[in-house]
Design an enzyme around this catalytic site. Sequence first.
Site, PDB file in Angstrom:
ATOM      1  N   ARG A 143       0.850  -1.197   0.000  1.00 52.06           N
ATOM      2  CA  ARG A 143       0.000   0.000   0.000  1.00 52.06           C
ATOM      3  C   ARG A 143       0.886   1.247   0.000  1.00 52.06           C
ATOM      4  NH1 ARG A 143      -1.805   0.361   4.498  1.00 52.06           N
ATOM      5  NH2 ARG A 143      -1.345  -1.666   5.364  1.00 52.06           N
ATOM      6  N   TYR A 201      -1.610  -3.454  -6.735  1.00 52.40           N
ATOM      7  CA  TYR A 201      -1.419  -4.166  -5.467  1.00 52.40           C
ATOM      8  C   TYR A 201      -2.709  -4.197  -4.630  1.00 52.40           C
ATOM      9  CZ  TYR A 201      -0.330  -5.294  -0.720  1.00 52.40           C
ATOM     10  OH  TYR A 201      -0.380  -5.870   0.524  1.00 52.40           O
ATOM     11  N   GLY A 202      -2.926  -5.316  -3.954  1.00 52.32           N
ATOM     12  CA  GLY A 202      -4.081  -5.598  -3.098  1.00 52.32           C
ATOM     13  C   GLY A 202      -4.820  -4.396  -2.547  1.00 52.32           C
ATOM     14  N   GLY A 203      -4.301  -3.840  -1.443  1.00 50.14           N
ATOM     15  CA  GLY A 203      -5.008  -2.780  -0.739  1.00 50.14           C
ATOM     16  C   GLY A 203      -5.209  -1.522  -1.577  1.00 50.14           C
ATOM     17  N   LYS A 225      -9.693  -2.420   1.775  1.00 48.89           N
ATOM     18  CA  LYS A 225      -9.411  -1.284   2.661  1.00 48.89           C
ATOM     19  C   LYS A 225     -10.185  -0.028   2.233  1.00 48.89           C
ATOM     20  CE  LYS A 225      -6.105  -3.692   4.665  1.00 48.89           C
ATOM     21  NZ  LYS A 225      -6.208  -4.580   5.736  1.00 48.89           N
ATOM     22  N   HIS A 245     -10.594  -2.698  11.633  1.00 51.27           N
ATOM     23  CA  HIS A 245      -9.520  -3.537  11.091  1.00 51.27           C
ATOM     24  C   HIS A 245      -9.306  -4.716  12.051  1.00 51.27           C
ATOM     25  CE1 HIS A 245      -5.076  -3.591   9.529  1.00 51.27           C
ATOM     26  NE2 HIS A 245      -5.847  -4.358   8.804  1.00 51.27           N
ATOM     27  N   SER A 267      -1.331  -4.151  10.101  1.00 55.03           N
ATOM     28  CA  SER A 267      -1.078  -5.118   9.023  1.00 55.03           C
ATOM     29  C   SER A 267       0.207  -5.902   9.291  1.00 55.03           C
ATOM     30  CB  SER A 267      -0.929  -4.382   7.698  1.00 55.03           C
ATOM     31  OG  SER A 267      -2.097  -3.688   7.402  1.00 55.03           O
ATOM     32  N   CYS A 308       0.883  -8.258  11.479  1.00 56.60           N
ATOM     33  CA  CYS A 308       1.241  -8.533  12.886  1.00 56.60           C
ATOM     34  C   CYS A 308       0.582  -9.825  13.366  1.00 56.60           C
ATOM     35  CB  CYS A 308       0.820  -7.379  13.790  1.00 56.60           C
ATOM     36  SG  CYS A 308       1.874  -5.939  13.646  1.00 56.60           S
ATOM     37  N   LYS A 361      -2.565 -11.254  12.369  1.00 53.82           N
ATOM     38  CA  LYS A 361      -4.034 -11.371  12.477  1.00 53.82           C
ATOM     39  C   LYS A 361      -4.518 -12.684  11.868  1.00 53.82           C
ATOM     40  CE  LYS A 361      -6.379  -7.720  11.028  1.00 53.82           C
ATOM     41  NZ  LYS A 361      -5.356  -6.836  10.433  1.00 53.82           N
ATOM     42  N   THR A 362      -3.982 -12.998  10.683  1.00 45.15           N
ATOM     43  CA  THR A 362      -4.439 -14.229  10.024  1.00 45.15           C
ATOM     44  C   THR A 362      -4.083 -15.445  10.892  1.00 45.15           C
ATOM     45  OG1 THR A 362      -4.175 -13.151   7.886  1.00 45.15           O
ATOM     46  CG2 THR A 362      -4.377 -15.539   7.863  1.00 45.15           C
ATOM     47  N   ASN A 363      -2.879 -15.443  11.469  1.00 49.87           N
ATOM     48  CA  ASN A 363      -2.493 -16.582  12.317  1.00 49.87           C
ATOM     49  C   ASN A 363      -3.393 -16.702  13.543  1.00 49.87           C
ATOM     50  OD1 ASN A 363      -0.425 -17.234  10.597  1.00 49.87           O
ATOM     51  ND2 ASN A 363       1.187 -16.285  11.836  1.00 49.87           N
ATOM     52  N   ASP A 385      -9.439 -10.033   8.819  1.00 49.84           N
ATOM     53  CA  ASP A 385      -8.915  -8.682   8.585  1.00 49.84           C
ATOM     54  C   ASP A 385      -9.880  -7.554   8.933  1.00 49.84           C
ATOM     55  OD1 ASP A 385      -6.736  -7.068   7.709  1.00 49.84           O
ATOM     56  OD2 ASP A 385      -7.704  -6.735   5.787  1.00 49.84           O
ATOM     57  N   ASN A 393       6.283  -8.936   1.683  1.00 48.37           N
ATOM     58  CA  ASN A 393       4.832  -8.678   1.659  1.00 48.37           C
ATOM     59  C   ASN A 393       4.159  -9.496   0.559  1.00 48.37           C
ATOM     60  OD1 ASN A 393       2.518  -7.365   2.708  1.00 48.37           O
ATOM     61  ND2 ASN A 393       2.551  -5.872   1.031  1.00 48.37           N
ATOM     62  N   ARG A 428       1.838 -12.347  -0.995  1.00 53.29           N
ATOM     63  CA  ARG A 428       0.496 -12.635  -0.481  1.00 53.29           C
ATOM     64  C   ARG A 428      -0.115 -13.870  -1.124  1.00 53.29           C
ATOM     65  NH1 ARG A 428      -1.675  -9.030   3.655  1.00 53.29           N
ATOM     66  NH2 ARG A 428      -0.038  -7.501   3.853  1.00 53.29           N
ATOM     67  N   GLY A 455      -0.069 -20.998  18.433  1.00 50.35           N
ATOM     68  CA  GLY A 455      -1.138 -21.739  19.105  1.00 50.35           C
ATOM     69  C   GLY A 455      -1.233 -21.413  20.587  1.00 50.35           C
ATOM     70  N   ASN A 461      -1.074 -18.724  21.990  1.00 48.95           N
ATOM     71  CA  ASN A 461      -1.852 -17.511  22.275  1.00 48.95           C
ATOM     72  C   ASN A 461      -3.246 -17.854  22.808  1.00 48.95           C
ATOM     73  OD1 ASN A 461       0.269 -15.921  21.489  1.00 48.95           O
ATOM     74  ND2 ASN A 461      -0.461 -15.641  19.390  1.00 48.95           N
TER      75      ASN A 461
HETATM   76  O1  SAT Z   1      -3.694  -3.487   2.402  1.00 51.75           O
HETATM   77  S1  SAT Z   1      -3.789  -4.911   2.108  1.00 51.75           S
HETATM   78  O2  SAT Z   1      -5.168  -5.299   2.220  1.00 51.75           O
HETATM   79  O3  SAT Z   1      -3.319  -5.146   0.768  1.00 51.75           O
HETATM   80  C1  SAT Z   1      -2.880  -5.787   3.211  1.00 51.75           C
HETATM   81  C2  SAT Z   1      -2.819  -5.187   4.553  1.00 51.75           C
HETATM   82  O4  SAT Z   1      -2.026  -4.266   4.740  1.00 51.75           O
HETATM   83  O5  SAT Z   1      -3.570  -5.617   5.451  1.00 51.75           O
HETATM   84 MN    MN Z   2      -5.174  -5.608   7.095  1.00 53.93          MN
END
Ligand code: SAT
Ligand code: MN
Length: 580
Positions: free
Chosen positions: A70, A198-200, A207, A227, A249, A251, A253-255, A276, A363, A365, A490, A492
Amino acid sequence: MTTKNAPLQQWTDEVAALTKPDKIHWCDGSEAEYNQLVEQMLVTGDLLKLRAATYPHCYLHRSDPSDVARVEHLTYVCSENEEDAGPNNNWMDPSEAHQKINKLFDGCMQGRTMYVVPYCMGPIKSPYARCGVEITDSAYVVINMRLMTRMGQAALDRIEREGQFVRGLHSIGDLDPERRFIMHFPEELSIQSFGSGYGGNALLGKKCHALRIASWQGHREGWLAEHMLIVEVESPEGEKHYLAAAFPSACGKTNLAMLIPPKSYKGWKVRTLGDDIAWLHLDATGRLRAINPESGYFGVVPGTNEKTNRNAYEMIRHDTIFTNVGVTSDNEPWWEDKQDGEPATDWQGRPYAAANGPAAHPNSRFTVSAAQNPGYSPLADDPGGVPISAIIFGGRRREVAPLVYQSKDWKHGVLVGAGVASETTAAAAGQIGVTRRDPMAMKPFCGYNFADYWSHWLSFAEKSESLPKIFHVNWFRQDSDGNFLWPGFGDNLRVLRWIIDRCEGRSGATETAIGYLPSPGDIDISGLDLEPSTMEALLNLDKEQWRQEMQEIGKYLEAYGSRLPQELLEQQRAVLKDLG
Ligand code: SAT
Ligand code: MN
């Protein structure tokens, strides 16, 4: 295909007249359409097919090397009134912004196809869900949008029924970083993004819509766009809790959303609702309910392996789009810490050489449909969402922030959220590892003045008596040699368990100046190889560091001037006073 919705038809006609595409394609969201776009991108080289025997239906996309994250310095909120965007956003006058970006869009789709992508953020039948239409000249964006949102005919049907949608216009342009802008026009419910794939920056449902525009709408309509991941934790007794957690972002979150319980936690189940973004509404009984507006994950690849995130590792073994990872000699995707295979080619397609840096971009993805997650909760499709027991804020902090603490009440919790700080990661362009304030992990995503945003958060205290409890966690605390003190991943769940027990009034804590802190014995560490002194260090409250921290937070808040809710400063002063 066209549409019965006259404003939508008119807007697409206007965009076509401006951008001058060769062809217009209305996306129906079908599998056949997805496959056809993939075939086409294999021919153009926008996608490369990965090894079908081990990674069926998986593809690699290599982005322009200057377009991998981003771009916050090129992202604008163009509200009529500059004050409404606030010091937390770049602002441009809407007419100036339109002029500037229209020039870039003029003729930019010549020789290209213009895709019209209707999408719905949230379950199609949910009263909390909102629709949008993204017009783009990138087939990569279309196939990502199909995985990330409820895209196609069903969304168009809802738009035609309701007559309301967010307008997103996107072109990759010529990918020149000098000609790149991500602009939001909240009063017009529109987004214009030029010059990045790019994604975001380019998947406008994420976002741009689900956070920046939606947060603006939530402010006006009485709800919150955050978020946050949403996770379900079920105890062996069958008690279920839903937690929403905000982290900057990259840090983890997905895990956390896909956590696998440690071996000793027999009978515990963790299921994912979102990784997210969460939209939070009060229901008729005053409970805060969450939906995940997305239906797929756009997650960081490096570091994913059987140990760190087994569910993600399995989930991305098929029907996945990889962006900017390396490739092995037998054509499997490869990334740092994959712990299997060797890179032959790096993310830029060069023969791998350690001297060129990592094989996968930090980064890089994966894009994948959420339903592929072995821990997917079908409640993610429930139109009514789930009731949230606890809200958790977190950041990446070497020191200061203890492993976990609980705010004194909702209003103090708003201060805890507003005080979130984190070391920067590769998810945004710029320097990595510097600590910056990132209130509620929304610094890059709040589409209006943070001062108004905190007032909005505070106002919930008057609206309900059964709000979630608010906590802060820090998985990233280090010793003086730079070793992480907490095992994370795990384990956590041990901290989530304490949080849930606090919500149920079952576990102990000590009241301190910064909130309720567990004593070392309050968190279950059975089976962990942790010295008692490590636990003490993890839960230590260094008053001198905290006085400094609270003073910095005070200075940061005061920069918001007269719009800042005094109540927030009062909360900050109370903590400072208690610190002595
Ligand atoms: O901004 S993205 O959605 O591409 C990824 C992120 O920073 O969470
Ligand atoms: Mn995010």
